[in-house]
Design an enzyme around this catalytic site. Structure first.
Site, PDB file in Angstrom:
ATOM      1  N   HIS A   1       1.675   1.816  -3.075  1.00 10.29           N
ATOM      2  CA  HIS A   1       0.851   2.506  -3.791  1.00 10.29           C
ATOM      3  C   HIS A   1       1.295   4.137  -3.931  1.00 10.29           C
ATOM      4  O   HIS A   1       0.679   4.943  -4.151  1.00 10.29           O
ATOM      5  CB  HIS A   1      -0.542   2.635  -2.967  1.00 10.29           C
ATOM      6  CG  HIS A   1      -1.434   1.311  -3.121  1.00 10.29           C
ATOM      7  ND1 HIS A   1      -2.649   1.221  -2.579  1.00 10.29           N
ATOM      8  CD2 HIS A   1      -1.083   0.401  -3.855  1.00 10.29           C
ATOM      9  CE1 HIS A   1      -2.923  -0.168  -2.775  1.00 10.29           C
ATOM     10  NE2 HIS A   1      -2.243  -0.674  -3.432  1.00 10.29           N
TER      11      HIS A   1
ATOM     12  N   ASP B   1       0.988  -1.256   0.066  1.00 12.95           N
ATOM     13  CA  ASP B   1       0.019  -0.222   0.153  1.00 12.95           C
ATOM     14  C   ASP B   1       0.854   1.302   0.028  1.00 12.95           C
ATOM     15  O   ASP B   1       1.914   1.092  -0.362  1.00 12.95           O
ATOM     16  CB  ASP B   1      -1.112   0.004   1.083  1.00 12.95           C
ATOM     17  CG  ASP B   1      -2.360   0.885   1.188  1.00 12.95           C
ATOM     18  OD1 ASP B   1      -1.949   1.991   0.253  1.00 12.95           O
ATOM     19  OD2 ASP B   1      -3.293   0.283   1.363  1.00 12.95           O
TER      20      ASP B   1
END
Ligand code: NAG
Ligand code: NAG
Ligand code: NAG
Ligand code: NAG
Ligand code: NAG
Ligand code: NAG
Ligand code: NAG
Ligand code: NAG
Ligand code: NAG
Ligand code: NAG
Ligand code: NAG
Length: 432
Positions: free
Chosen positions: A265, A242
């Site tokens: 991310h 993430d």
């Protein structure tokens, strides 16, 4: 001479402890320095050594006792070669002038029932933490490892997205301090969070992990900053699933530099504006010299729209007010990221018409993207990024210069730009 458990051995130092203690960290800020350099940390004058009990017995209480004993000027040592099991939530927010020299390995138990009822609530996105360090002038270092035993959490989350997953290392209410030279492994959730803190530097942190079952390791952010100012994150190597670093509400004066992030991310502002009736600020952020590999995004700004929106059962919101201002992403090398740049004021709302009908209450201004290189993945090629505002009234001053990112496609690279003054974007913009 034999060291007994927790015996304060200040008088014996340095004769017996030379070689036991790691050198105290000397952190250099380079090439940028934070706007406010933390006060120097005075030398420590006593030492508390914690020996592990072994056999999976809980070392938490002994670590807490050592922290109390060595408070006000001491060093708590967890020597190399030892493995510590922690099955007790440790509130270490009372610390003043303490070093934690973590050379050994600390592993949190996989008792998900215990942690869900005892881990500390962080009051944001249902985040909790196994232990929390706070107070004044605290350094955590030593070359050791913190293992969150994440697998049991990944598997449980696959059954129930509402479980409360702990952060490995929570810094909560700390004025001045550092976290350096540590390996964080198998985070059940975010790896680091810094809350209600000022003047904290993270240096040379390695983050590893991932699921060994079919259930993905979700939300394993490298860092989240929240209600904090004067935070530096540098010289670190992250493999996660993430955000590599995420600036959550009220993150100001943050410097992130010299990072390698793999599988993340991106370096993200937000998400912001999730909670109606709160005001979120992200301001004065400098992100420099990032190698971003295999990520969904290189640089990312995610803001919820003005009306309720849903990303997933456990992630919904919108309508919150606030502003993102003076954020720079300088020198970011892309290797196989889906987008090099992604700005959205429609986070959680796929329906663009609906997003534009209720523009975000959270404004975006003075944003700079410069010196981007590399190649994206093929996922959206030849599109290399998007800049999507919900209305030009609440979103402007977004600058992009010297963006030299290619895609694997032979077609001309482009970016989707919506509701934004694209004269400031030196990008091949297309609408739609
Ligand atoms: C929990 O950890 C213990 C000790 O490390 C291990 O024996 C056990 O299999 C683990 N349980 C689960 C569900 O992972
Ligand atoms: C941070 O400070 C705020 C305001 O004082 C307080 O309400 C909140 O509980 C603190 N957060 C944590 C995680 O301690
Ligand atoms: C925490 O999770 C519950 C659902 O379990 C949700 O209703 C609530 O909004 C969440 N709280 C925050 C602060 O995100
Ligand atoms: C970075 O930290 C690791 C431990 O995680 C240590 O082995 C290494 O020596 C540190 N690097 C530097 C440059 O201090
Ligand atoms: C950029 O970061 C890398 C580590 O990722 C480092 O080796 C390099 O020296 C940094 N460059 C500058 C100009 O600081
Ligand atoms: C990035 O992570 C993937 C798998 O997670 C691994 O195969 C690859 O070697 C890593 N790349 C770098 C540069 O560390
Ligand atoms: C952020 O700071 C503003 C201004 O001080 C304050 O009104 C707001 O409540 C803070 N938000 C959070 C999430 O702490
Ligand atoms: C913008 O933020 C940087 C730090 O990232 C700071 O040095 C600069 O003074 C800020 N500019 C303004 C106008 O506040
Ligand atoms: C990207 O991820 C793939 C699959 O995990 C891996 O094989 C590859 O080595 C990674 N790329 C880089 C540059 O690390
Ligand atoms: C925010 O709260 C106000 C008043 O409580 C309400 O009218 C509005 O619909 C809410 N907006 C969202 C996005 O939830
Ligand atoms: C998007 O929202 C608008 C306005 O509510 C609606 O008319 C339209 O049907 C929606 N589009 C989709 C694809 O759901």
């Amino acid at each position: 001479m034999k060291l007994s458990l927790l015996f304060p051995v200040s008088l014996l130092f340095p004769v017996c402890l030379a070689g036991l203690l790691s050198p105290r960290p000397q952190i250099h800020y380079s090439p940028y320095s934070p706007t406010h350099i933390p006060q120097p940390s005075p030398p420590r004058t006593k030492t508390c050594v914690v020996r592990s009990l072994g056999h999976g017995r809980d070392d938490g209480p002994a670590i807490l006792r050592a922290a109390r004993k060595c408070n006000n000027g001491g060093t708590v040592v967890l020597p190399r070669g030892q493995t510590y099991t922690v099955g007790t939530a440790l509130d270490l927010t009372f610390l003043r002038h303490v070093d934690f020299d973590i050379q050994g390995k600390v592993q949190f138990t996989n008792d998900t029932d215990y942690w869900q009822s005892h881990a500390f609530q962080l009051t944001f996105q249902n985040a909790t933490t196994f232990w929390q360090f706070g107070g004044e002038d605290v350094n955590i270092f030593g070359g050791g490892e913190l293992d969150g035993n994440g697998q049991v959490w990944y598997d449980l989350y696959a059954q129930d997205i509402y479980i409360l997953r702990p952060v490995i290392l929570g810094i909560v209410g700390l004025a001045g301090g550092s976290v350096s030279d540590l390996l964080l492994r198998n985070g059940p959730f975010w790896n680091n969070i810094v809350v209600n803190s000022t003047d904290v530097v993270y240096n040379n942190i390695t983050i590893r992990g991932g699921s060994t079952s079919n259930n993905p390791a979700k939300n394993t952010d490298g860092w989240d900053t929240y209600r904090s100012s004067g935070i530096t994150i540098q010289n670190s190597d992250v493999q996660n699933g993430d955000d590599c670093v995420s600036f959550k509400p009220n993150s100001t004066d943050i410097l992130v530099q010299n990072m390698v992030c793999n599988g993340s991310h991106g370096i993200s502002v937000g998400s912001l504006g999730q909670y109606n009736n709160t005001y979120d600020i992200v301001e004065n952020i400098y992100v420099y010299n990032i190698t971003m590999i295999n990520a969904s995004d290189g640089a990312r700004i995610k803001v919820w729209p003005g009306a309720p929106a849903t990303l997933s059962g456990d992630l919904q919101g919108g309508g919150g007010r606030g502003h993102v201002k003076n954020v720079t992403y300088d020198t970011l090398h892309n290797v196989n990221n889906d987008y090099a740049i992604e700005v959205t004021q429609c986070y959680g709302q796929k329906n663009r018409t609906l997003c534009n009908m209720y523009p975000s209450e959270l404004t975006i201004s003075d944003i700079y993207f410069r010196h981007f290189t590399g190649t994206t993945s093929k996922k959206y090629a030849p599109k290399a990024g998007t800049v999507i505002c919900s209305s030009p009234e609440v979103c402007g001053g977004i600058h992009a210069t010297d963006i030299d990112v290619s895609t694997p496609s032979t077609d001309a690279v482009y970016y989707t730009c919506e509701n934004v003054d694209d004269s400031l974007l030196e990008l091949p913009c297309r609408s739609g």
